[in-house]
Scaffold this motif. Structure first.
Motif, mmCIF file in Angstrom:
data_model
loop_
_atom_site.group_PDB
_atom_site.id
_atom_site.type_symbol
_atom_site.label_atom_id
_atom_site.label_comp_id
_atom_site.label_asym_id
_atom_site.label_seq_id
_atom_site.Cartn_x
_atom_site.Cartn_y
_atom_site.Cartn_z
ATOM 1 N N THR A 1 2.028 10.558 -36.990
ATOM 2 C CA THR A 1 1.917 10.681 -36.299
ATOM 3 C C THR A 1 1.607 11.906 -35.746
ATOM 4 O O THR A 1 0.691 10.998 -34.699
ATOM 5 C CB THR A 1 3.400 10.395 -35.751
ATOM 6 N N THR B 1 6.622 2.376 -37.036
ATOM 7 C CA THR B 1 6.667 0.651 -36.011
ATOM 8 C C THR B 1 8.296 1.679 -34.986
ATOM 9 O O THR B 1 8.033 1.023 -33.959
ATOM 10 C CB THR B 1 7.530 0.533 -37.302
ATOM 11 N N ARG C 1 6.263 3.154 -32.334
ATOM 12 C CA ARG C 1 5.163 2.527 -31.761
ATOM 13 C C ARG C 1 5.347 1.608 -30.262
ATOM 14 O O ARG C 1 4.408 2.305 -29.528
ATOM 15 C CB ARG C 1 4.569 1.289 -32.627
ATOM 16 N N SER D 1 10.530 9.014 -35.307
ATOM 17 C CA SER D 1 9.300 8.639 -36.502
ATOM 18 C C SER D 1 10.092 9.720 -37.823
ATOM 19 O O SER D 1 11.209 10.426 -37.781
ATOM 20 C CB SER D 1 8.605 9.284 -36.213
ATOM 21 N N PHE E 1 4.751 5.204 -28.671
ATOM 22 C CA PHE E 1 2.940 5.800 -28.378
ATOM 23 C C PHE E 1 1.952 5.683 -27.294
ATOM 24 O O PHE E 1 1.540 6.982 -27.404
ATOM 25 C CB PHE E 1 2.875 4.974 -30.373
ATOM 26 N N VAL F 1 1.294 5.066 -37.304
ATOM 27 C CA VAL F 1 2.549 5.772 -35.980
ATOM 28 C C VAL F 1 3.410 4.591 -36.614
ATOM 29 O O VAL F 1 3.105 2.989 -37.387
ATOM 30 C CB VAL F 1 1.797 4.965 -34.934
#
Length: 397
Positions: free
Chosen positions: A340, A210, A213, A332, A216, A208
């Protein structure tokens, strides 16, 4: 080679699309038959939910490890074996008289569908007509839930008409269709040149970025709730229809599975123009209302209320899923989408597998209606928590 070259592009696209829907439909065939297995062979609820969990695990491994294999070997070299493994799985499932062939057949189905979703899905994208840019996306996203609905309805109708022979005949017919699909795909023109790196591509990329995140955990909690609900629908809805909701025909169980899975992609496509954050929260609200309908239906024993809840929950699932994925992927970088998606699928499929196994054990102890009610309440909590967490993160981003 000449014969492949003469195939019209529209025919090639249709062949790949129909084959993708067919192998997804094979996954829906067992659901209405679970009641027959319980009544005829005494299979436990643990065996039925365990079969769903075992189906998920090889599917997940195939998606994570073989998702880009056809980029190196070619579409046909992965798609044809996927269809043939699916046909072999159906032959095993046609012999079910205990839990062993059910578990083995479902595991092979999971492997075949995991391979097909990547290879046949990519084939559909490659062969899509340039004049219809959104058609490939609609087919690849709609094939899994739509296929499950078609397979469930077909086998449900068969078991209603001929309960003694339907389990065997349904899988034999499906095996024949998948074999025909493999033969048809084998003569399609290849769209990818073979290139090195196939072994290296088997290493899963679960990462994933940064930038995604912070969102997420909340987004994954919401999406995993829809997977848990989908697993509950496939594994337990037919039994629920017969033993709790007062239905005496086996076709009703197929309808209970199909309605939820059909409403999702239809609503997702209809809400495609909504802003991602609004789709996420609006879909989550629909999910909560629909699942509350499930709980009410179980409480009063009403199949009609259950179907209304399934439509609302399915529509909420489709809208929330599309919005949640767009929210996550928008954050992303372009080159990180595969990692991802792999992380999302890993989290969500494992949640569905674990919840199915635990539900099967719990049903044997406390009964179907109480466990189904508790599971629905858990899904509502997951949806609410995921939607609230996502909304707060989006507001502060």
């Amino acid at each position: 080679m000449l014969r492949r070259a003469r195939i019209r592009p529209a025919t090639s696209f249709t062949t790949a699309s129909v084959s993708l829907v067919a192998i997804c439909a094979a996954a829906g065939v067992p659901a209405p038959l679970y009641v027959v297995y319980q009544q005829t062979y005494g299979l436990s609820t643990i065996a039925l939910t365990g079969a769903f969990a075992v189906y998920i695990l090889p599917l997940l491994v195939a998606l994570l490890c073989c998702g880009s294999l056809s980029d190196h070997l070619g579409r046909r070299r992965v798609a044809v074996p996927a269809l043939l493994v699916g046909a072999a799985a159906c032959l095993v499932l046609s012999t079910v008289d205990s839990s062993a062939p059910l578990i083995i057949g479902r595991a092979a189905q999971g492997l075949s569908i995991g391979l097909a979703l990547s290879a046949l899905g990519a084939f559909v994208v490659d062969l899509a007509p340039p004049s219809r840019p959104g058609l490939a996306g609609a087919i690849t996203s709609g094939a899994p839930p739509g296929g499950i609905a078609i397979g469930s309805l077909a086998s449900g109708a068969a078991v209603q008409l001929a309960p003694e022979t339907a389990p065997t005949v349904s899988f034999l017919v499906t095996a024949g269709l998948l074999t025909a699909g493999a033969l048809a795909v084998a003569v399609l023109p290849e769209t990818i040149a073979r290139r090195p790196g196939a072994l290296q591509s088997l290493r899963p990329v679960v990462r994933v970025p940064t930038s995604a995140r912070p969102l997420f955990p909340a987004v994954c909690l919401l999406i995993s709730a829809t997977y848990v609900l989908g697993g509950f629908t496939q594994a337990l809805a037919p039994s629920l229809s017969v033993s709790v909701l007062g239905r005496h025909d086996l076709f009703s169980g197929a309808v209970a599975v199909a309605v939820y899975h059909l409403a999702g992609p239809v609503a997702g496509l209809a809400a495609n123009r909504l802003p991602p954050s609004r789709a996420l929260t609006g879909g989550a609200a629909g999910l909560v209302v629909g699942i509350a309908g499930y709980i009410a239906a179980i409480a009063v024993g009403s199949f009609a209320i259950y179907l209304v809840g399934a439509v609302v929950a399915g529509a909420g699932f489709g809208v929330a899923f599309a919005g949640a994925m767009r929210v996550l992927l928008d954050r992303s970088p372009e080159g990180a989408h595969a990692g991802t998606l792999a992380a999302v699928y890993l989290f969500c499929y494992l949640a569905a597998a674990v919840s199915s196994l635990l539900a099967g054990v719990a049903v044997e102890i406390w009964g179907l209606a109480p466990v189904a009610t508790v599971l629905c309440g858990l899904v509502i909590a997951m949806v609410a928590g995921g939607a609230l967490g996502s909304a707060l993160r989006l507001r502060t981003a």
